[in-house]
Motif scaffolding. Structure first.
Motif, PDB file in Angstrom:
ATOM      1  N   THR A 121       0.891  -1.214  -0.116  1.00 54.80           N
ATOM      2  CA  THR A 121      -0.062   0.013   0.056  1.00 54.80           C
ATOM      3  C   THR A 121       0.696   1.068  -0.018  1.00 54.80           C
ATOM      4  O   THR A 121       2.156   1.118   0.402  1.00 54.80           O
ATOM      5  N   HIS A 122       0.063   2.276  -0.420  1.00 54.36           N
ATOM      6  CA  HIS A 122       1.203   3.738  -0.366  1.00 54.36           C
ATOM      7  C   HIS A 122       0.084   4.744   0.244  1.00 54.36           C
ATOM      8  O   HIS A 122      -0.850   4.992  -0.431  1.00 54.36           O
ATOM      9  N   GLY A 123       0.160   4.970   1.372  1.00 53.92           N
ATOM     10  CA  GLY A 123      -0.386   5.809   2.312  1.00 53.92           C
ATOM     11  C   GLY A 123      -1.701   5.394   2.703  1.00 53.92           C
ATOM     12  O   GLY A 123      -1.834   4.068   2.736  1.00 53.92           O
ATOM     13  N   ILE A 124      -2.860   6.142   3.120  1.00 54.64           N
ATOM     14  CA  ILE A 124      -4.110   5.482   3.615  1.00 54.64           C
ATOM     15  C   ILE A 124      -5.349   5.606   2.723  1.00 54.64           C
ATOM     16  O   ILE A 124      -6.336   5.283   2.844  1.00 54.64           O
ATOM     17  N   LYS A 125      -5.224   6.237   1.580  1.00 56.07           N
ATOM     18  CA  LYS A 125      -6.140   6.588   0.709  1.00 56.07           C
ATOM     19  C   LYS A 125      -6.457   5.437  -0.602  1.00 56.07           C
ATOM     20  O   LYS A 125      -7.050   5.924  -1.660  1.00 56.07           O
ATOM     21  N   GLY A 126      -5.843   4.135  -0.514  1.00 57.62           N
ATOM     22  CA  GLY A 126      -6.232   3.228  -1.521  1.00 57.62           C
ATOM     23  C   GLY A 126      -5.233   3.165  -2.437  1.00 57.62           C
ATOM     24  O   GLY A 126      -5.451   2.425  -3.247  1.00 57.62           O
ATOM     25  N   GLU A 127      -4.261   3.905  -2.432  1.00 58.66           N
ATOM     26  CA  GLU A 127      -3.004   3.710  -3.546  1.00 58.66           C
ATOM     27  C   GLU A 127      -2.229   2.548  -3.329  1.00 58.66           C
ATOM     28  O   GLU A 127      -2.016   2.137  -2.233  1.00 58.66           O
ATOM     29  N   MET A 128      -1.677   2.035  -4.378  1.00 51.44           N
ATOM     30  CA  MET A 128      -0.737   0.938  -4.445  1.00 51.44           C
ATOM     31  C   MET A 128       0.505   0.967  -5.095  1.00 51.44           C
ATOM     32  O   MET A 128       0.602   1.667  -6.108  1.00 51.44           O
ATOM     33  N   ASN A 129       1.663   0.601  -4.355  1.00 55.08           N
ATOM     34  CA  ASN A 129       3.036   0.558  -5.258  1.00 55.08           C
ATOM     35  C   ASN A 129       2.829  -0.597  -5.947  1.00 55.08           C
ATOM     36  O   ASN A 129       2.518  -1.908  -5.704  1.00 55.08           O
ATOM     37  N   VAL A 130       3.371  -0.421  -7.234  1.00 63.59           N
ATOM     38  CA  VAL A 130       3.482  -1.605  -8.362  1.00 63.59           C
ATOM     39  C   VAL A 130       4.931  -1.741  -8.877  1.00 63.59           C
ATOM     40  O   VAL A 130       5.559  -0.608  -9.180  1.00 63.59           O
ATOM     41  N   PHE A 131       5.397  -2.773  -8.587  1.00 66.40           N
ATOM     42  CA  PHE A 131       6.624  -3.291  -9.168  1.00 66.40           C
ATOM     43  C   PHE A 131       6.667  -3.459 -10.786  1.00 66.40           C
ATOM     44  O   PHE A 131       5.719  -4.149 -11.079  1.00 66.40           O
ATOM     45  N   PRO A 132       7.122  -2.585 -11.616  1.00 66.86           N
ATOM     46  CA  PRO A 132       6.853  -2.795 -13.077  1.00 66.86           C
ATOM     47  C   PRO A 132       7.591  -4.060 -13.657  1.00 66.86           C
ATOM     48  O   PRO A 132       8.843  -4.248 -13.341  1.00 66.86           O
ATOM     49  N   THR A 133       6.801  -4.711 -14.406  1.00 71.53           N
ATOM     50  CA  THR A 133       7.290  -5.739 -15.172  1.00 71.53           C
ATOM     51  C   THR A 133       7.255  -5.294 -16.659  1.00 71.53           C
ATOM     52  O   THR A 133       7.331  -6.331 -17.543  1.00 71.53           O
ATOM     53  N   THR A 134       7.309  -4.070 -16.772  1.00 68.48           N
ATOM     54  CA  THR A 134       7.428  -3.640 -18.167  1.00 68.48           C
ATOM     55  C   THR A 134       8.620  -2.840 -18.402  1.00 68.48           C
ATOM     56  O   THR A 134       9.004  -2.233 -17.224  1.00 68.48           O
ATOM     57  N   ASP A 135       9.094  -2.566 -19.560  1.00 66.39           N
ATOM     58  CA  ASP A 135      10.518  -1.799 -19.803  1.00 66.39           C
ATOM     59  C   ASP A 135      10.084  -0.514 -20.039  1.00 66.39           C
ATOM     60  O   ASP A 135      11.012   0.353 -19.878  1.00 66.39           O
ATOM     61  N   ASP A 136       8.986   0.043 -19.958  1.00 65.08           N
ATOM     62  CA  ASP A 136       8.678   1.411 -20.194  1.00 65.08           C
ATOM     63  C   ASP A 136       7.686   1.667 -18.759  1.00 65.08           C
ATOM     64  O   ASP A 136       6.491   1.639 -18.849  1.00 65.08           O
ATOM     65  N   LYS A 153      -3.681   4.463  -8.083  1.00 67.50           N
ATOM     66  CA  LYS A 153      -4.944   4.790  -7.529  1.00 67.50           C
ATOM     67  C   LYS A 153      -6.014   4.348  -8.377  1.00 67.50           C
ATOM     68  O   LYS A 153      -6.074   4.426  -9.638  1.00 67.50           O
ATOM     69  N   PHE A 154      -6.892   3.347  -8.002  1.00 69.01           N
ATOM     70  CA  PHE A 154      -7.952   2.805  -8.576  1.00 69.01           C
ATOM     71  C   PHE A 154      -9.335   3.209  -8.323  1.00 69.01           C
ATOM     72  O   PHE A 154      -9.510   3.749  -7.059  1.00 69.01           O
ATOM     73  N   THR A 155     -10.131   3.571  -9.181  1.00 61.28           N
ATOM     74  CA  THR A 155     -11.712   4.110  -9.001  1.00 61.28           C
ATOM     75  C   THR A 155     -12.158   3.386  -7.989  1.00 61.28           C
ATOM     76  O   THR A 155     -12.258   2.154  -8.258  1.00 61.28           O
ATOM     77  N   GLY A 156     -12.934   3.816  -7.110  1.00 55.22           N
ATOM     78  CA  GLY A 156     -13.735   3.133  -6.130  1.00 55.22           C
ATOM     79  C   GLY A 156     -12.949   2.405  -4.775  1.00 55.22           C
ATOM     80  O   GLY A 156     -13.455   1.765  -4.127  1.00 55.22           O
ATOM     81  N   ILE A 157     -11.710   2.601  -4.921  1.00 56.23           N
ATOM     82  CA  ILE A 157     -10.741   2.080  -3.937  1.00 56.23           C
ATOM     83  C   ILE A 157     -10.234   3.027  -3.158  1.00 56.23           C
ATOM     84  O   ILE A 157      -9.103   3.784  -3.688  1.00 56.23           O
ATOM     85  N   ASP A 158     -10.816   3.377  -1.987  1.00 55.30           N
ATOM     86  CA  ASP A 158     -10.257   4.976  -1.321  1.00 55.30           C
ATOM     87  C   ASP A 158      -9.633   4.709   0.115  1.00 55.30           C
ATOM     88  O   ASP A 158      -9.557   5.481   0.751  1.00 55.30           O
ATOM     89  N   ARG A 159      -9.707   3.555   0.606  1.00 58.27           N
ATOM     90  CA  ARG A 159      -9.230   3.287   1.666  1.00 58.27           C
ATOM     91  C   ARG A 159      -8.139   2.125   1.644  1.00 58.27           C
ATOM     92  O   ARG A 159      -8.017   1.292   0.930  1.00 58.27           O
ATOM     93  N   ILE A 160      -6.990   2.230   2.638  1.00 60.38           N
ATOM     94  CA  ILE A 160      -6.084   1.308   2.917  1.00 60.38           C
ATOM     95  C   ILE A 160      -6.517  -0.247   2.994  1.00 60.38           C
ATOM     96  O   ILE A 160      -6.067  -1.151   2.570  1.00 60.38           O
ATOM     97  N   GLU A 161      -7.647  -0.271   3.768  1.00 63.17           N
ATOM     98  CA  GLU A 161      -8.266  -1.509   4.174  1.00 63.17           C
ATOM     99  C   GLU A 161      -8.759  -2.085   2.722  1.00 63.17           C
ATOM    100  O   GLU A 161      -8.842  -3.396   2.611  1.00 63.17           O
ATOM    101  N   ASP A 162      -9.333  -1.277   1.803  1.00 62.32           N
ATOM    102  CA  ASP A 162      -9.855  -1.882   0.540  1.00 62.32           C
ATOM    103  C   ASP A 162      -8.945  -2.147  -0.465  1.00 62.32           C
ATOM    104  O   ASP A 162      -9.295  -3.020  -1.303  1.00 62.32           O
ATOM    105  N   VAL A 163      -7.545  -2.060  -0.206  1.00 61.03           N
ATOM    106  CA  VAL A 163      -6.559  -2.568  -1.066  1.00 61.03           C
ATOM    107  C   VAL A 163      -5.415  -3.299  -0.424  1.00 61.03           C
ATOM    108  O   VAL A 163      -4.736  -3.960  -1.201  1.00 61.03           O
TER     109      VAL A 163
END
Length: 184
Positions: A13-28, A79-89
């Motif tokens: 998670t990233h913060g408390i508002k539903g954001e997620m850290n993503v490890f990229p598996t794309t070169d761009d 940040k995904f639409t409709g996912i606004d809390r750390i608990e949701d993600v």
């Protein structure tokens, strides 16, 4: 060929508002800016960043819409639409983030998605079957194809034109140049 291609793994998670850290598996990394819809592979669960895990099992995919994208230290923060809390993600940690093939970036002539290469039958220039493409290692110099033989040995082949002679995803076949000692 797979209907879905992995572009990342949700790591934390990233913060408390539903954001997620993503490890990229794309070169761009910038390609995340153009994402509108993505899919979570609900089967992928917690685990490694194994490239072979992306699924084509449509019934276990959860569609999400990207609301916002930021970058920090080589990671994408989504940040995904409709996912606004750390608990949701939190429940999505470790899951693969996929895009539908029709939403994938365009490739230049002769380029292939790694997900399409994994699983190909690999043959030497003499026509002898060496094994199956089982992984792709990323190094500073170039990618390295891992070929698993019938005897469960691994052959490491630099993924450069001098060694990769033909990739035919339609016929599930790749032809490579082997130099003495490479397959021992």
């Amino acid at each position: 060929m797979k209907d879905y291609l992995r572009v990342g793994v949700l790591t934390s998670t990233h913060g408390i508002k539903g954001e997620m850290n993503v490890f990229p598996t794309t070169d761009d990394l910038e390609r995340y800016k153009s994402l509108d819809r993505v899919f979570l592979d609900m089967n992928s669960g917690k685990g490694s960043l194994d490239i072979k895990r992306a699924t084509d099992d449509n019934k276990n995919l959860k569609e999400l819409h990207v609301e916002g994208v930021k970058f920090f230290k080589g990671m994408a923060i989504l940040k995904f639409t409709g996912i606004d809390r750390i608990e949701d993600v939190e429940k999505y940690k470790g899951m693969d983030l996929l895009v539908a093939r029709e939403d994938a970036v365009s490739l230049a002539e002769g380029e292939h998605f790694i997900g399409d290469i994994i699983g190909l039958d690999v043959y030497g220039e003499d026509g002898a079957k060496l094994g199956k493409a089982s992984d792709m290692l990323e190094t500073a110099a170039n990618n390295v194809l891992v070929v698993k033989t019938e005897a469960k040995k691994e052959i490491l082949i630099p993924y450069v034109p001098e060694f990769i002679k033909d990739v035919d995803t339609e016929n599930n076949r790749m032809t490579v140049h082997i130099i003495p000692g490479m397959d021992e």
